[in-house]
Design a protein around this motif. Structure first.
Motif, PDB file in Angstrom:
ATOM      1  N   PRO A 116       0.802  -1.233   0.000  1.00  0.00           N
ATOM      2  CA  PRO A 116       0.000   0.000   0.000  1.00  0.00           C
ATOM      3  C   PRO A 116       0.834   1.282   0.000  1.00  0.00           C
ATOM      4  O   PRO A 116       0.424   2.286  -0.571  1.00  0.00           O
ATOM      5  N   ALA A 117       2.010   1.251   0.619  1.00  0.00           N
ATOM      6  CA  ALA A 117       2.850   2.450   0.680  1.00  0.00           C
ATOM      7  C   ALA A 117       3.430   2.807  -0.682  1.00  0.00           C
ATOM      8  O   ALA A 117       4.002   3.885  -0.850  1.00  0.00           O
ATOM      9  N   LEU A 118       3.261   1.939  -1.651  1.00  0.00           N
ATOM     10  CA  LEU A 118       3.774   2.185  -3.002  1.00  0.00           C
ATOM     11  C   LEU A 118       2.907   3.171  -3.777  1.00  0.00           C
ATOM     12  O   LEU A 118       3.330   3.732  -4.779  1.00  0.00           O
ATOM     13  N   MET A 119       1.698   3.421  -3.295  1.00  0.00           N
ATOM     14  CA  MET A 119       0.810   4.371  -3.967  1.00  0.00           C
ATOM     15  C   MET A 119       1.316   5.798  -3.751  1.00  0.00           C
ATOM     16  O   MET A 119       1.707   6.165  -2.649  1.00  0.00           O
ATOM     17  N   LYS A 120       1.312   6.588  -4.818  1.00  0.00           N
ATOM     18  CA  LYS A 120       1.666   8.005  -4.670  1.00  0.00           C
ATOM     19  C   LYS A 120       0.636   8.633  -3.755  1.00  0.00           C
ATOM     20  O   LYS A 120      -0.550   8.331  -3.831  1.00  0.00           O
ATOM     21  N   ARG A 121       1.109   9.505  -2.877  1.00  0.00           N
ATOM     22  CA  ARG A 121       0.232  10.072  -1.868  1.00  0.00           C
ATOM     23  C   ARG A 121       0.262  11.589  -1.899  1.00  0.00           C
ATOM     24  O   ARG A 121       1.257  12.158  -2.264  1.00  0.00           O
ATOM     25  N   PRO A 122      -0.809  12.153  -1.403  1.00  0.00           N
ATOM     26  CA  PRO A 122      -2.096  11.530  -1.093  1.00  0.00           C
ATOM     27  C   PRO A 122      -2.957  11.369  -2.344  1.00  0.00           C
ATOM     28  O   PRO A 122      -2.786  12.089  -3.320  1.00  0.00           O
ATOM     29  N   LEU A 123      -3.852  10.413  -2.276  1.00  0.00           N
ATOM     30  CA  LEU A 123      -4.913  10.265  -3.266  1.00  0.00           C
ATOM     31  C   LEU A 123      -6.152  10.819  -2.584  1.00  0.00           C
ATOM     32  O   LEU A 123      -6.541  10.344  -1.514  1.00  0.00           O
ATOM     33  N   ILE A 124      -6.732  11.852  -3.164  1.00  0.00           N
ATOM     34  CA  ILE A 124      -7.859  12.528  -2.534  1.00  0.00           C
ATOM     35  C   ILE A 124      -9.125  12.278  -3.348  1.00  0.00           C
ATOM     36  O   ILE A 124      -9.148  12.523  -4.554  1.00  0.00           O
ATOM     37  N   ASP A 125     -10.142  11.767  -2.674  1.00  0.00           N
ATOM     38  CA  ASP A 125     -11.452  11.535  -3.284  1.00  0.00           C
ATOM     39  C   ASP A 125     -12.381  12.642  -2.796  1.00  0.00           C
ATOM     40  O   ASP A 125     -12.789  12.670  -1.642  1.00  0.00           O
ATOM     41  N   ALA A 126     -12.664  13.569  -3.690  1.00  0.00           N
ATOM     42  CA  ALA A 126     -13.553  14.695  -3.368  1.00  0.00           C
ATOM     43  C   ALA A 126     -14.893  14.440  -4.041  1.00  0.00           C
ATOM     44  O   ALA A 126     -15.204  15.002  -5.085  1.00  0.00           O
ATOM     45  N   GLY A 127     -15.663  13.535  -3.470  1.00  0.00           N
ATOM     46  CA  GLY A 127     -16.985  13.226  -4.002  1.00  0.00           C
ATOM     47  C   GLY A 127     -16.948  12.631  -5.397  1.00  0.00           C
ATOM     48  O   GLY A 127     -17.774  12.972  -6.238  1.00  0.00           O
ATOM     49  N   GLY A 128     -15.998  11.750  -5.648  1.00  0.00           N
ATOM     50  CA  GLY A 128     -15.891  11.108  -6.959  1.00  0.00           C
ATOM     51  C   GLY A 128     -14.936  11.791  -7.913  1.00  0.00           C
ATOM     52  O   GLY A 128     -14.656  11.275  -8.983  1.00  0.00           O
ATOM     53  N   THR A 129     -14.420  12.944  -7.538  1.00  0.00           N
ATOM     54  CA  THR A 129     -13.372  13.609  -8.313  1.00  0.00           C
ATOM     55  C   THR A 129     -12.062  13.323  -7.595  1.00  0.00           C
ATOM     56  O   THR A 129     -11.960  13.531  -6.385  1.00  0.00           O
ATOM     57  N   TYR A 130     -11.083  12.823  -8.345  1.00  0.00           N
ATOM     58  CA  TYR A 130      -9.838  12.385  -7.731  1.00  0.00           C
ATOM     59  C   TYR A 130      -8.704  13.354  -8.004  1.00  0.00           C
ATOM     60  O   TYR A 130      -8.593  13.922  -9.089  1.00  0.00           O
ATOM     61  N   TYR A 131      -7.861  13.505  -6.993  1.00  0.00           N
ATOM     62  CA  TYR A 131      -6.661  14.329  -7.074  1.00  0.00           C
ATOM     63  C   TYR A 131      -5.503  13.497  -6.551  1.00  0.00           C
ATOM     64  O   TYR A 131      -5.664  12.747  -5.589  1.00  0.00           O
ATOM     65  N   LEU A 132      -4.343  13.649  -7.180  1.00  0.00           N
ATOM     66  CA  LEU A 132      -3.175  12.882  -6.775  1.00  0.00           C
ATOM     67  C   LEU A 132      -2.050  13.828  -6.403  1.00  0.00           C
ATOM     68  O   LEU A 132      -1.699  14.727  -7.175  1.00  0.00           O
ATOM     69  N   GLY A 133      -1.497  13.632  -5.212  1.00  0.00           N
ATOM     70  CA  GLY A 133      -0.423  14.494  -4.736  1.00  0.00           C
ATOM     71  C   GLY A 133      -0.980  15.714  -4.021  1.00  0.00           C
ATOM     72  O   GLY A 133      -2.187  15.856  -3.842  1.00  0.00           O
ATOM     73  N   TRP A 134      -0.072  16.590  -3.614  1.00  0.00           N
ATOM     74  CA  TRP A 134      -0.472  17.804  -2.907  1.00  0.00           C
ATOM     75  C   TRP A 134       0.303  18.981  -3.474  1.00  0.00           C
ATOM     76  O   TRP A 134       0.855  19.798  -2.752  1.00  0.00           O
ATOM     77  N   GLY A 135       0.348  19.061  -4.794  1.00  0.00           N
ATOM     78  CA  GLY A 135       1.007  20.173  -5.467  1.00  0.00           C
ATOM     79  C   GLY A 135       0.149  21.421  -5.422  1.00  0.00           C
ATOM     80  O   GLY A 135      -1.001  21.401  -4.969  1.00  0.00           O
ATOM     81  N   LYS A 136       0.699  22.509  -5.913  1.00  0.00           N
ATOM     82  CA  LYS A 136      -0.009  23.791  -5.891  1.00  0.00           C
ATOM     83  C   LYS A 136      -1.334  23.731  -6.655  1.00  0.00           C
ATOM     84  O   LYS A 136      -2.311  24.355  -6.257  1.00  0.00           O
ATOM     85  N   ASP A 137      -1.378  22.972  -7.751  1.00  0.00           N
ATOM     86  CA  ASP A 137      -2.614  22.860  -8.524  1.00  0.00           C
ATOM     87  C   ASP A 137      -3.715  22.170  -7.720  1.00  0.00           C
ATOM     88  O   ASP A 137      -4.873  22.603  -7.715  1.00  0.00           O
ATOM     89  N   VAL A 138      -3.366  21.107  -7.010  1.00  0.00           N
ATOM     90  CA  VAL A 138      -4.349  20.391  -6.183  1.00  0.00           C
ATOM     91  C   VAL A 138      -4.780  21.273  -5.009  1.00  0.00           C
ATOM     92  O   VAL A 138      -5.975  21.360  -4.700  1.00  0.00           O
ATOM     93  N   GLN A 139      -3.823  21.935  -4.386  1.00  0.00           N
ATOM     94  CA  GLN A 139      -4.147  22.831  -3.273  1.00  0.00           C
ATOM     95  C   GLN A 139      -5.115  23.908  -3.706  1.00  0.00           C
ATOM     96  O   GLN A 139      -6.103  24.195  -3.034  1.00  0.00           O
ATOM     97  N   ALA A 140      -4.844  24.512  -4.871  1.00  0.00           N
ATOM     98  CA  ALA A 140      -5.703  25.575  -5.376  1.00  0.00           C
ATOM     99  C   ALA A 140      -7.112  25.061  -5.678  1.00  0.00           C
ATOM    100  O   ALA A 140      -8.103  25.726  -5.373  1.00  0.00           O
ATOM    101  N   ALA A 141      -7.198  23.875  -6.253  1.00  0.00           N
ATOM    102  CA  ALA A 141      -8.497  23.319  -6.603  1.00  0.00           C
ATOM    103  C   ALA A 141      -9.340  22.983  -5.375  1.00  0.00           C
ATOM    104  O   ALA A 141     -10.563  23.112  -5.395  1.00  0.00           O
ATOM    105  N   LEU A 142      -8.690  22.539  -4.304  1.00  0.00           N
ATOM    106  CA  LEU A 142      -9.430  22.060  -3.148  1.00  0.00           C
ATOM    107  C   LEU A 142      -9.593  23.075  -2.018  1.00  0.00           C
ATOM    108  O   LEU A 142     -10.449  22.894  -1.157  1.00  0.00           O
ATOM    109  N   THR A 143      -8.803  24.121  -2.014  1.00  0.00           N
ATOM    110  CA  THR A 143      -8.886  25.061  -0.886  1.00  0.00           C
ATOM    111  C   THR A 143      -9.512  26.400  -1.251  1.00  0.00           C
ATOM    112  O   THR A 143      -9.620  27.274  -0.420  1.00  0.00           O
ATOM    113  N   ARG A 144      -9.954  26.546  -2.498  1.00  0.00           N
ATOM    114  CA  ARG A 144     -10.599  27.815  -2.842  1.00  0.00           C
ATOM    115  C   ARG A 144     -11.959  27.903  -2.176  1.00  0.00           C
ATOM    116  O   ARG A 144     -12.673  26.920  -2.034  1.00  0.00           O
ATOM    117  N   ALA A 145     -12.292  29.071  -1.771  1.00  0.00           N
ATOM    118  CA  ALA A 145     -13.524  29.251  -0.983  1.00  0.00           C
ATOM    119  C   ALA A 145     -14.749  29.405  -1.862  1.00  0.00           C
ATOM    120  O   ALA A 145     -14.751  29.704  -2.971  1.00  0.00           O
TER     121      ALA A 145
END
Length: 105
Positions: A76-105
């Motif tokens: 299991p530790a071989l999976m790139k992390r984090p894998l984020i499931d946002a209601g069926g929309t998936y994001y991989l990693g925690w780069g600036k693009d993912v942060q921007a997509a998930l933390t905008r108000a």
């Protein structure tokens, strides 16, 4: 929202802190559901496997040839992390693009 990762992974902890409504699920304690992994593999392809990890580097060459879902199922530790499931929309990693997509108000 579910963050699939490791509870001792700094990047996963950063994501969990930035997303207070999300649940961090440690993949060593409770594996990622098969349908979620299959959907993530369809979206991210080979990027779902972290080939820079110690687990990958210590793995025999023959074992690396297995299908990504089999590898993640066994390691299991071989999976790139984090894998984020946002209601069926998936994001991989925690780069600036993912942060921007998930933390905008």
């Amino acid at each position: 929202m579910i963050i699939y990762g490791l509870k001792n992974c700094d990047t996963c902890r950063k994501a969990a802190k930035a997303l207070p409504d999300a649940t961090l699920q440690d993949v060593r304690e409770a594996p990622v559901p098969g349908d979620t992994l299959a959907a993530a593999l369809a979206q991210f392809g080979a990027a779902l496997v972290n080939t820079r990890s110690t687990t990958w580097r210590n793995m025999p060459e023959g074992e690396r040839a297995h299908a990504p879902l089999d590898l993640i199922g066994r390691h299991p530790a071989l999976m790139k992390r984090p894998l984020i499931d946002a209601g069926g929309t998936y994001y991989l990693g925690w780069g600036k693009d993912v942060q921007a997509a998930l933390t905008r108000a």
